[in-house]
Motif scaffolding. Structure first.
Motif, PDB file in Angstrom:
ATOM      1  N   SER A 194       0.846  -1.184   0.000  1.00 37.45           N
ATOM      2  CA  SER A 194       0.000   0.000   0.000  1.00 37.45           C
ATOM      3  C   SER A 194       0.882   1.235   0.000  1.00 37.45           C
ATOM      4  CB  SER A 194      -0.897  -0.001   1.243  1.00 37.45           C
ATOM      5  OG  SER A 194      -1.337   1.290   1.562  1.00 37.45           O
ATOM      6  N   THR A 195       0.662   2.145  -0.958  1.00 32.14           N
ATOM      7  CA  THR A 195       1.464   3.367  -1.013  1.00 32.14           C
ATOM      8  C   THR A 195       1.390   4.161   0.294  1.00 32.14           C
ATOM      9  OG1 THR A 195       1.279   3.536  -3.415  1.00 32.14           O
ATOM     10  CG2 THR A 195       1.765   5.567  -2.216  1.00 32.14           C
ATOM     11  N   PRO A 196       0.197   4.410   0.865  1.00 35.11           N
ATOM     12  CA  PRO A 196       0.168   5.132   2.147  1.00 35.11           C
ATOM     13  C   PRO A 196       0.952   4.418   3.247  1.00 35.11           C
ATOM     14  CG  PRO A 196      -2.016   5.091   1.164  1.00 35.11           C
ATOM     15  CD  PRO A 196      -1.172   4.165   0.355  1.00 35.11           C
ATOM     16  N   GLU A 197       0.913   3.082   3.257  1.00 37.63           N
ATOM     17  CA  GLU A 197       1.624   2.357   4.302  1.00 37.63           C
ATOM     18  C   GLU A 197       3.141   2.455   4.121  1.00 37.63           C
ATOM     19  OE1 GLU A 197       2.466   0.282   7.676  1.00 37.63           O
ATOM     20  OE2 GLU A 197       0.605   1.260   7.063  1.00 37.63           O
ATOM     21  N   VAL A 198       3.608   2.468   2.871  1.00 37.79           N
ATOM     22  CA  VAL A 198       5.047   2.613   2.629  1.00 37.79           C
ATOM     23  C   VAL A 198       5.519   3.995   3.098  1.00 37.79           C
ATOM     24  CG1 VAL A 198       6.846   2.688   0.866  1.00 37.79           C
ATOM     25  CG2 VAL A 198       5.049   0.959   0.728  1.00 37.79           C
ATOM     26  N   TYR A 199       4.749   5.038   2.781  1.00 38.79           N
ATOM     27  CA  TYR A 199       5.108   6.377   3.269  1.00 38.79           C
ATOM     28  C   TYR A 199       5.050   6.431   4.798  1.00 38.79           C
ATOM     29  CZ  TYR A 199       5.404   8.933  -1.149  1.00 38.79           C
ATOM     30  OH  TYR A 199       5.798   9.424  -2.372  1.00 38.79           O
ATOM     31  N   ALA A 200       4.047   5.772   5.376  1.00 39.21           N
ATOM     32  CA  ALA A 200       3.938   5.762   6.842  1.00 39.21           C
ATOM     33  C   ALA A 200       5.133   5.045   7.470  1.00 39.21           C
ATOM     34  CB  ALA A 200       2.632   5.088   7.264  1.00 39.21           C
ATOM     35  N   GLU A 201       5.594   3.973   6.840  1.00 38.73           N
ATOM     36  CA  GLU A 201       6.761   3.258   7.354  1.00 38.73           C
ATOM     37  C   GLU A 201       8.011   4.128   7.259  1.00 38.73           C
ATOM     38  OE1 GLU A 201       9.304   0.582   9.001  1.00 38.73           O
ATOM     39  OE2 GLU A 201       7.113   0.595   9.044  1.00 38.73           O
ATOM     40  N   LEU A 202       8.134   4.897   6.192  1.00 38.36           N
ATOM     41  CA  LEU A 202       9.254   5.833   6.081  1.00 38.36           C
ATOM     42  C   LEU A 202       9.196   6.861   7.208  1.00 38.36           C
ATOM     43  CD1 LEU A 202      11.679   7.055   4.544  1.00 38.36           C
ATOM     44  CD2 LEU A 202      10.026   8.358   3.189  1.00 38.36           C
ATOM     45  N   ASP A 203       8.004   7.382   7.480  1.00 35.97           N
ATOM     46  CA  ASP A 203       7.858   8.356   8.568  1.00 35.97           C
ATOM     47  C   ASP A 203       8.237   7.744   9.912  1.00 35.97           C
ATOM     48  OD1 ASP A 203       6.992  10.309   6.813  1.00 35.97           O
ATOM     49  OD2 ASP A 203       4.865   9.908   7.160  1.00 35.97           O
ATOM     50  N   ARG A 204       7.807   6.505  10.135  1.00 42.09           N
ATOM     51  CA  ARG A 204       8.152   5.845  11.409  1.00 42.09           C
ATOM     52  C   ARG A 204       9.658   5.665  11.532  1.00 42.09           C
ATOM     53  NH1 ARG A 204       3.225   2.951  10.237  1.00 42.09           N
ATOM     54  NH2 ARG A 204       4.383   1.344   9.095  1.00 42.09           N
ATOM     55  N   HIS A 205      10.303   5.266  10.442  1.00 39.48           N
ATOM     56  CA  HIS A 205      11.760   5.096  10.462  1.00 39.48           C
ATOM     57  C   HIS A 205      12.455   6.423  10.777  1.00 39.48           C
ATOM     58  CE1 HIS A 205      15.807   3.901   9.199  1.00 39.48           C
ATOM     59  NE2 HIS A 205      15.834   5.000   8.468  1.00 39.48           N
TER      60      HIS A 205
END
Length: 315
Positions: A191-202
Motif C-alpha cells: 500500500s502506497t500510504p503504508e510505505v510512506y507511513a513506514e518511512l515516517d516511522r523510520h
C-alpha cells in the motif's frame, strides 16, 4: 460529437482509443509531510513502454470496465475510480452534458508503483476531450490532471521530467537516447500510504541521527546522466527514499534486487512505493538476458524502454 474521431481516434464512429504509459521514478527524494497530508517530493520520472489502452465510447452515463492480461477483479468501478473521476471532472469543466463508457485494457501492474491508475486517468482526459470535441488546451488538461493525483500530470506529458511539490509540478528534463529496463513484478502487495507511513516511522525513530529533512531536490548527477543518455552513469545515481521502507514491509524485495544484480543488471531499484523492481540494463542484449534470468528465477519480467510519449490518441 462523433467527429472527434477525425483527429486520430479509431475509424469506428463515436469511439476513441488512447494509449498511456507507466512510469519509473529513477530518482525519488521524499521530504516532510505537507499541510494537505501529502509528502513533499522531488522526483525524476521516465515514461516507459508498458501501456494502458483505453477505449472511450459515447454513452448517457459514466461507466468503466477492465480487461487485460493481469487480474483486475479487485479494481473498483464505482464513482471512486480514477478514470471515471477524470471523465467527470472534464465534463464539469467543459459543461458537457453526456457521459462515456470507458473500457480499459490493463498492462501496468496494479498498485505496483508504476502509476497505472494515473495513466488510466490521463488517458480518460485525453480520450473524452477527443470524443466530446471539447478541445481543452493542454495546459488546462494538466491542471485538471493535477487535481486527480500527483502522477496524473506526468502520465499526460510522458517523456522524462522532474516533479516537485507532490510530484505534480513538472518541468521537462533532457534525456538523450533510449534506456533499456527490465521490470520484475513480484507477487507482493504494498500500500502506497503504508510505505510512506513506514518511512515516517523510520525517520521518527532515527530523528536524532537524521536531523530535520530539507526540501528534497533531484541530484544534478541524475540530470547529467539523463542528458548524456549513459546507462552506466544513471545506474550510479538511481535513488528511491521509499525503497528501504518498502523492503522493511516486504523483505522479499531484497532478494529480487539481489537476483537482478547478479544476473547482470547495472543497477536496480524499487519503483515508487513498489513492489515493482526496475533494473537498468546496458543495452538491448543485456536486457534480454536479464529478462530470461529473472523469468528463470520465477519472476514475471518485462522488457521496456524509455522515455516514451505520454497519453495520446491512437489512429
Amino acid at each position: 460529437m462523433t467527429e472527434a474521431v477525425e483527429i486520430g481516434g479509431e475509424t469506428r464512429a463515436g469511439r476513441v482509443h488512447v494509449r498511456a504509459p507507466g512510469k519509473i521514478n529513477v530518482f525519488l527524494g521524499v521530504g516532510e509531510v505537507l499541510g494537505d497530508g501529502y509528502h513533499e517530493v522531488a522526483t525524476a520520472y521516465q515514461a516507459v513502454s508498458l501501456y494502458e489502452e483505453l477505449y472511450a465510447t459515447e454513452a448517457a452515463d459514466f461507466t468503466v470496465s477492465f480487461r487485460g492480461p493481469i487480474d483486475t477483479s479487485g479494481l473498483r468501478t464505482d464513482e471512486t475510480n480514477l478514470a471515471l473521476r477524470a471523465a467527470r471532472i472534464l465534463a464539469t469543466h467543459t459543461g458537457y452534458a453526456g457521459g462515456v463508457r470507458l473500457e480499459i485494457e490493463k498492462h501496468v501492474p496494479i498498485a505496483g508503483g508504476m502509476g497505472g491508475g494515473s495513466a488510466d486517468a490521463a488517458a480518460a482526459l485525453v480520450a473524452c476531450d477527443a470524443l466530446w470535441g471539447t478541445a481543452v488546451p493542454r495546459d488546462e488538461l494538466h491542471e485538471l490532471a493535477a487535481h486527480l493525483g500527483a502522477d496524473v500530470p506526468f502520465a499526460l506529458a510522458g517523456g522524462t521530467a522532474i516533479g516537485t511539490g507532490r510530484g505534480e509540478e513538472l518541468s521537462p528534463a533532457l534525456a538523450h537516447g533510449t534506456f533499456e529496463w527490465v521490470l520484475a513484478l513480484p507477487d507482493i502487495e504494498l500500500s502506497t500510504p503504508e510505505v510512506y507511513a513506514e518511512l515516517d516511522r523510520h525517520r521518527e525513530r532515527h530523528r536524532a541521527e537524521l536531523g530535520t529533512r530539507r526540501t528534497p531536490v533531484v541530484e544534478p548527477a541524475v540530470l547529467q546522466a539523463l542528458r548524456a543518455g549513459d546507462p552506466h552513469l544513471l545506474a550510479e545515481v538511481l535513488t528511491n527514499d521509499l525503497q528501504a521502507a518498502a523492503i522493511h514491509l516486504a523483505p522479499q524485495l531484497a532478494k529480487v534486487l539481489e537476483t537482478g544484480e547478479r544476473a547482470g543488471a547495472l543497477a536496480g531499484l524499487v519503483s515508487g512505493s513498489g513492489p515493482t523492481v526496475a533494473f537498468l540494463a546496458e543495452d538491448h542484449d543485456g536486457a534480454l538476458g536479464l529478462q530470461i534470468a529473472l523469468s528463470a528465477a520465477g519472476l514475471h519480467a518485462h522488457r521496456v524502454t524509455g522515455p516514451v510519449h505520454g497519453a495520446r490518441v491512437i489512429g
